[in-house]
Each structure stands twice: as structure tokens, then as C-alpha cells.
Design an enzyme around this catalytic site. Structure first.
Site, PDB file in Angstrom:
ATOM      1  N   ASP A 120      30.342  16.396  69.329  1.00 22.58           N
ATOM      2  CA  ASP A 120      29.314  16.693  68.323  1.00 22.58           C
ATOM      3  C   ASP A 120      28.928  15.360  67.688  1.00 22.58           C
ATOM      4  OD1 ASP A 120      27.596  17.659  66.466  1.00 22.58           O
ATOM      5  OD2 ASP A 120      28.896  19.284  65.783  1.00 22.58           O
ATOM      6  N   ILE A 122      26.739  14.438  65.461  1.00 25.94           N
ATOM      7  CA  ILE A 122      26.804  14.537  63.995  1.00 25.94           C
ATOM      8  C   ILE A 122      27.139  15.985  63.683  1.00 25.94           C
ATOM      9  CG2 ILE A 122      25.610  14.431  61.787  1.00 25.94           C
ATOM     10  CD1 ILE A 122      23.975  12.189  62.670  1.00 25.94           C
ATOM     11  N   LYS A 235      36.707  18.644  57.161  1.00 22.81           N
ATOM     12  CA  LYS A 235      37.671  19.610  56.588  1.00 22.81           C
ATOM     13  C   LYS A 235      39.000  19.542  57.338  1.00 22.81           C
ATOM     14  CE  LYS A 235      34.503  23.117  56.564  1.00 22.81           C
ATOM     15  NZ  LYS A 235      33.232  22.379  56.501  1.00 22.81           N
ATOM     16  N   ASP A 262      32.544  21.938  67.548  1.00 17.99           N
ATOM     17  CA  ASP A 262      32.777  21.994  66.101  1.00 17.99           C
ATOM     18  C   ASP A 262      34.267  22.123  65.763  1.00 17.99           C
ATOM     19  OD1 ASP A 262      30.139  21.753  65.334  1.00 17.99           O
ATOM     20  OD2 ASP A 262      29.770  23.908  65.262  1.00 17.99           O
TER      21      ASP A 262
HETATM   22  P1  AMP Z   1      30.048  23.359  57.818  1.00 16.65           P
HETATM   23  O1  AMP Z   1      30.055  21.891  57.760  1.00 16.65           O
HETATM   24  O2  AMP Z   1      31.397  23.952  57.543  1.00 16.65           O
HETATM   25  O3  AMP Z   1      28.968  23.951  56.982  1.00 16.65           O
HETATM   26  O4  AMP Z   1      29.768  23.727  59.331  1.00 16.65           O
HETATM   27  C1  AMP Z   1      28.805  23.030  60.072  1.00 16.65           C
HETATM   28  C2  AMP Z   1      28.625  23.741  61.363  1.00 16.65           C
HETATM   29  O5  AMP Z   1      28.226  25.071  61.109  1.00 16.65           O
HETATM   30  C3  AMP Z   1      27.550  23.184  62.260  1.00 16.65           C
HETATM   31  O6  AMP Z   1      28.122  22.328  63.200  1.00 16.65           O
HETATM   32  C4  AMP Z   1      26.959  24.408  62.952  1.00 16.65           C
HETATM   33  O7  AMP Z   1      27.307  24.443  64.332  1.00 16.65           O
HETATM   34  C5  AMP Z   1      27.655  25.558  62.285  1.00 16.65           C
HETATM   35  N1  AMP Z   1      26.767  26.674  61.963  1.00 16.65           N
HETATM   36  C6  AMP Z   1      25.430  26.739  62.029  1.00 16.65           C
HETATM   37  N2  AMP Z   1      24.992  27.997  61.703  1.00 16.65           N
HETATM   38  C7  AMP Z   1      26.097  28.729  61.439  1.00 16.65           C
HETATM   39  C8  AMP Z   1      26.327  30.080  61.049  1.00 16.65           C
HETATM   40  N3  AMP Z   1      25.311  30.918  60.870  1.00 16.65           N
HETATM   41  N4  AMP Z   1      27.593  30.473  60.847  1.00 16.65           N
HETATM   42  C9  AMP Z   1      28.617  29.627  61.001  1.00 16.65           C
HETATM   43  N5  AMP Z   1      28.470  28.321  61.355  1.00 16.65           N
HETATM   44  C10 AMP Z   1      27.228  27.886  61.578  1.00 16.65           C
HETATM   45 MG    MG Z   2      28.341  20.697  64.462  1.00 19.01          MG
END
Ligand code: AMP
Ligand code: MG
Length: 318
Positions: A120, A122, A235, A262
């Protein structure tokens, strides 16, 4: 001694270069673009992926790759985006790259086999755009097991260092390096087992989780250490370094599936730091089902000591 010395060296160097590229683009102003499912993407996402996959293709040409971005979306973004990425990659490599090379690096997927890099470029693009946390993430999966994770977190403060590279894996341990002076320290998960002292990790973007369910877990266990909210796989780095103990990532909708890129890097690092990773039913994450974790419901990451208690709370909440 680990058998992955070359992978650590090549991977860490690529992540350092990609992290510098991201910060450099951020400092000169970022244009937000949109790709499928209305997810944001930037010139830095494409540039970072080109730099990383160029290094993996050169160092480990027989390994498979799964990566978030594809050149189709860059081509669709138009000439100025293509020129921006090519200039950023040229700058990062210190030698002229052509648009054709950049497209080929972005689309490098290697050869199918037992080893696979999950990339990934970014993670947390929304955080990157906000000026908050993001991570450049690469994980190496061998026969379905994340064996090495490398995270570039240029805006994260960890173990007294501002801007870090974090890497680790089972049998490797876990380490943090300052992106500034290069100092390295070993890291490990926190020993807290008393829920009243435990700290919860969560997304900044509420839409990426299920805030109600998380609140129920906090109340049921009497978790009293408060919330640490960070974008991206940073995290996992926070759990690995003992900054917080519990990261519950529920699905926000039934059809959502977590992406391998991720979680692969973070999972390897937390395992190396002595923590635990399962889904919300206590099953191991299954990294063999393609781009997404098709057989898992959500993700639970912890310091290990609190894992069973959180799974118990989740089971009773249903
Ligand atoms: P965070 O940094 O915890 O907000 O997670 C970021 C990641 O959330 C990104 O890499 C996306 O792949 C993922 N993401 C995008 N849309 C969703 C969704 N609807 N539910 C859960 N994760 C998502
Ligand atoms: Mg991502």
C-alpha cells in the site's frame, strides 16, 4: 539470525525513499484525485508505488505482488498527473525515469508463487491529505503467513523519535528507526492486562468502522485508558511499540472486506513485537484469498495479554 536480511534491506530502503517522496509532494501541495468507489488518490500514491515496485522487481523478480494502485487510474487522471508522478519518481531515484517505466513499475505484479508482497504505497490517503498520519506499507507473505512488515510513518512520533520506519516479523522481532538520524531501537508490546489501564486504537474516519460496537466493547470490559486515534497501519506500529493495547476494526457494512495490503505489514510487525492478530471471531487472518480477506470478519490487534478478554466481549455482544 533471520533469513530475510536482503528483504529487510531492500524493503526498508524502498520505504525510506517512498516516504521522502510523499513528504516532498506534501510540502509542495497535493492535488486530490478520485478513483473507483470514490476513494481519494494522489500523485504521491502512484509515485510511492512506482519506487517500491521498481525495487521489488529488481531485488525479487520471482515474487508475486499485490498492490493498491494501477496505472489505469493514473492514465485516467491526465497528462499533468502523469508528468507529476514521473518528475517525483525521477527526483526520488536521482536518475531520469520515463512515463513508460513509471507505468510498468506501478503495474509490476511479479510471478504467482509461494511468496507475495502486499504493497500500500500510501495507507491512509485521507490522513495524508489532512496533514495527519499515513503509512507507506509493504508486507511479505510466505505460504499465507506475513513474515516481514515494513511501515514508513513519516509523521508519527514513536519511542521518542519524530518520523519513523518500523519493521519486524515473527522470529525477527520489531524495530523502529528514526527517519531523521537513522537511530534504531527494538520495540515491544505493552504488558498491560488490566482493562482499566488499556488504551484503545481507532480510525480517525468514523465511516471506516462501527463506533457503536466499539463503545460497547469499551463499556463491557471497562477499558479506561482512553482512545488513540490514528489513520492507517500506523495503528499497528502503535500497538507494536506499546503506545496502546487494543485495536478493534469491525466491518462498517456486511459486504466490506479488508484489503491484504492494509494489514499484511502491520500484522507481521505486531507478531514480531509479541502481540496478537485475529479476526473478530478469533480466527487467524487468511491472506490466501486474493486482494481481500474474504474469509475474515473484521480485525482484532492487541498486545496479546488482552486478546482473549476482547474476543470474549465481542462474542457476548454478538
Ligand atoms: P483507517 O486509516 O483506519 O481509516 O483505514 C484506512 C483504510 O480504510 C484504507 O486503506 C481503505 O482501504 C480502508 N477503507 C476504505 N473504505 C472503507 C470502509 N468503508 N470500511 C472500512 N475500511 C475502509
Ligand atoms: Mg490503504
Amino acid at each position: 539470525m533471520t533469513g530475510l536480511a536482503a528483504e529487510i534491506e531492500v524493503g526498508c530502503e524502498a520505504v525510506r525513499a517512498a516516504s521522502r517522496l510523499c513528504l516532498s509532494i506534501a510540502s509542495s501541495g497535493i492535488d486530490r484525485m478520485e478513483k473507483s468507489e470514490r476513494e481519494p488518490v494522489t500523485v504521491a500514491d502512484f509515485g510511492s508505488q512506482a519506487v517500491i515496485l521498481r525495487a521489488i522487481a529488481a531485488g525479487f523478480p520471482d515474487d508475486a505482488v499485490r498492490a493498491e494502485e494501477g496505472s489505469v487510474d493514473l492514465a485516467a487522471a491526465g497528462t499533468s498527473a502523469v508528468d507529476g508522478v514521473t518528475a517525483a519518481v525521477t527526483d526520488a531515484l536521482g536518475s531520469a525515469a520515463t512515463p513508460g517505466e513509471v507505468f510498468a513499475w506501478i503495474d509490476h505484479r511479479g510471478r504467482p508463487g509461494s511468496r507475495m508482497w502486499a504493497v500500500d504505497p500510501i495507507d491512509g490517503t485521507k490522513g495524508f491529505l489532512r496533514g495527519d498520519q499515513f503509512a507507506v506499507a509493504i508486507g511479505l507473505i510466505d505460504h499465507g503467513v506475513p513474515v516481514l512488515g515494513i511501515l514508513g510513518c513519516p509523521r508519527l512520533e514513536l519511542s521518542g523519535m519524530q518520523g519513523v520506519l518500523v519493521w519486524g516479523g515473527p522470529g525477527i522481532g520489531a524495530f523502529v528507526q528514526s527517519l531523521g538520524d537513522g537511530k534504531v531501537r527494538r520495540i515491544g508490546v505493552s504488558g498491560v492486562t488490566d482493562p482499566t489501564r488499556a488504551r484503545m486504537l481507532g480510525s480517525v474516519e468514523a465511516a471506516h468502522g462501527d463506533p457503536e460496537l466499539l463503545q460497547q466493547v469499551v463499556e463491557q470490559l471497562g477499558i479506561g485508558g482512553g482512545w488513540v486515534r490514528i489513520d492507517s497501519q500506523a495503528k499497528y506500529a502503535a500497538v507494536a511499540a506499546g503506545l496502546a493495547e487494543v485495536y478493534v476494526r469491525p466491518r462498517n457494512r456486511e459486504d466490506w472486506r479488508e484489503r491484504v495490503w492494509d494489514h499484511a505489514a502491520g500484522a507481521a510487525i505486531v507478531a514480531g513485537a509479541g502481540g496478537s492478530i485475529t479476526d473478530l471471531d478469533g480466527l487467524p487472518l487468511d491472506f490466501t484469498t486474493g486482494d481481500v480477506l474474504d474469509l475474515n470478519r473484521g480485525v482484532l490487534v492487541s498486545n496479546g495479554g488482552l486478546h482473549a478478554a476482547v474476543l470474549g466481549a465481542l462474542a457476548s455482544i454478538g
